[in-house]
Design a protein around this motif. Sequence first.
Motif, PDB file in Angstrom:
ATOM      1  N   THR A  27       1.126  51.567   3.550  1.00 52.13           N
ATOM      2  CA  THR A  27       2.530  51.710   3.915  1.00 52.13           C
ATOM      3  C   THR A  27       3.099  52.917   3.181  1.00 52.13           C
ATOM      4  OG1 THR A  27       2.796  49.318   4.174  1.00 52.13           O
ATOM      5  CG2 THR A  27       4.805  50.617   3.943  1.00 52.13           C
ATOM      6  N   LEU A  29       6.236  54.688   1.768  1.00 57.90           N
ATOM      7  CA  LEU A  29       7.587  54.340   1.347  1.00 57.90           C
ATOM      8  C   LEU A  29       8.430  55.602   1.254  1.00 57.90           C
ATOM      9  CD1 LEU A  29       9.233  51.859   0.473  1.00 57.90           C
ATOM     10  CD2 LEU A  29       8.496  52.278  -1.868  1.00 57.90           C
ATOM     11  N   ARG A  31      12.570  57.456   1.108  1.00 53.15           N
ATOM     12  CA  ARG A  31      13.922  57.216   0.598  1.00 53.15           C
ATOM     13  C   ARG A  31      14.954  57.119   1.708  1.00 53.15           C
ATOM     14  NH1 ARG A  31      15.541  61.741  -3.353  1.00 53.15           N
ATOM     15  NH2 ARG A  31      14.655  63.010  -1.672  1.00 53.15           N
ATOM     16  N   SER A  55       8.234  52.523   5.580  1.00 53.19           N
ATOM     17  CA  SER A  55       9.204  51.516   5.148  1.00 53.19           C
ATOM     18  C   SER A  55      10.165  52.117   4.131  1.00 53.19           C
ATOM     19  CB  SER A  55       8.467  50.320   4.523  1.00 53.19           C
ATOM     20  OG  SER A  55       9.391  49.406   3.966  1.00 53.19           O
ATOM     21  N   GLN A  56      11.323  51.478   3.988  1.00 55.84           N
ATOM     22  CA  GLN A  56      12.276  51.813   2.928  1.00 55.84           C
ATOM     23  C   GLN A  56      12.465  50.638   1.966  1.00 55.84           C
ATOM     24  OE1 GLN A  56      15.308  53.551   5.963  1.00 55.84           O
ATOM     25  NE2 GLN A  56      15.859  54.419   3.963  1.00 55.84           N
ATOM     26  N   ASP A  57      11.611  49.638   2.067  1.00 58.21           N
ATOM     27  CA  ASP A  57      11.708  48.432   1.258  1.00 58.21           C
ATOM     28  C   ASP A  57      10.938  48.602  -0.051  1.00 58.21           C
ATOM     29  OD1 ASP A  57      11.860  45.919   0.180  1.00 58.21           O
ATOM     30  OD2 ASP A  57      10.662  44.933   1.734  1.00 58.21           O
ATOM     31  N   TRP A  58      11.630  48.914  -1.120  1.00 58.54           N
ATOM     32  CA  TRP A  58      10.986  49.177  -2.402  1.00 58.54           C
ATOM     33  C   TRP A  58      10.388  47.927  -3.045  1.00 58.54           C
ATOM     34  CZ3 TRP A  58      10.081  53.730  -5.077  1.00 58.54           C
ATOM     35  CH2 TRP A  58      10.577  54.887  -4.475  1.00 58.54           C
ATOM     36  N   SER A  59      10.718  46.760  -2.548  1.00 62.24           N
ATOM     37  CA  SER A  59      10.170  45.534  -3.140  1.00 62.24           C
ATOM     38  C   SER A  59       8.659  45.428  -2.941  1.00 62.24           C
ATOM     39  CB  SER A  59      10.859  44.300  -2.543  1.00 62.24           C
ATOM     40  OG  SER A  59      10.528  44.147  -1.168  1.00 62.24           O
ATOM     41  N   ILE A  60       8.105  46.180  -1.995  1.00 56.38           N
ATOM     42  CA  ILE A  60       6.676  46.068  -1.709  1.00 56.38           C
ATOM     43  C   ILE A  60       5.795  46.705  -2.785  1.00 56.38           C
ATOM     44  CG2 ILE A  60       7.092  45.972   0.779  1.00 56.38           C
ATOM     45  CD1 ILE A  60       6.216  48.867   0.989  1.00 56.38           C
ATOM     46  N   ARG A  82      12.217  52.661 -10.544  1.00 58.38           N
ATOM     47  CA  ARG A  82      11.897  51.647  -9.542  1.00 58.38           C
ATOM     48  C   ARG A  82      10.502  51.061  -9.753  1.00 58.38           C
ATOM     49  NH1 ARG A  82      14.985  52.074  -4.588  1.00 58.38           N
ATOM     50  NH2 ARG A  82      16.585  53.681  -4.721  1.00 58.38           N
TER      51      ARG A  82
END
Length: 287
Positions: A27, A29, A31, A55-60, A82
């Motif tokens: 994936t 990532l 901004r 994706s823009q989901d930094w939790s991954i 982050r």
Amino acid sequence: MNIVVIGGGAVGLLVSKLLEDQGHQVTVLIRTPKQPPVLYQSPVGTVELMGGFVSQDWSIVDSADIVVVATKAYHLSDVLPRLVTRKGPIIFLQNGLIKHSVQQVLDSAYVLYGSVDHGVGIEEDMLLHTGDGTIRVGGSSIHQEQVEKLAPVIYWEEDIELILLRKAVLNTLINPVTALLDVANGELRTNKSIQQAVIGHYDELIQAFSELEAALTLDDVFELIKRTATNSSSMRRDIQAKRQTEAEYILRPLLQMAEGRKRYLPITNYLYNLILSKGSEPHTKLS
């Protein structure tokens, strides 16, 4: 393996493409929302559709097996905070010497550094893989086994510090001059006056960093210039686009290292200040 690549620029997308081709789940990532290139052109000229997931989901980043940071060096100040909660290997693939910046924020037990020798760029909707190369990574040896699973895209390197110093010196010999003169890399070899300037600069740097004497010969320098003759250096492209350059992470660390060895690099210092004079970044006084 489940891999997250941070950064949707040319290097990040190439790493993602190469890893996906080896069967890894990747994936990218980013901004901000943007359309990545839809086509990939290989070094031999074949063209195919790009795949991948953006994706823009930094939790991954916390659940990934490996995180690869492929942003520009000057974007690390946004990325590093982050990654503080991550408890797993993080590979940094920046131009320049970034170790000091990273160590101020992250636990060194999880950090790996790498050098990318591929030629790559983006033109409109195409990722151009202009030259095949290698990606070598080293650092915290507890992650060596995981990194070795990424071959043949990424290889483990025992002496990554020497490799990174070698690349920083190569970048210093090529990037500032091509940026300031606004020429392709090949001009450094075919223009005899510029060629002599490169030779003088090489002598200055090798005297300061004698550990590179065997690892980086003058023939090596001009062979790289020959192989990348039609390429436009990243620093040249940054200045043309009025973006910040990576001078603070390529030239400045070499000046600081030389200062610590009681060596002075007048040519390097001159080029560093000329790059800063372009107005794309604030001047940082050397201590």
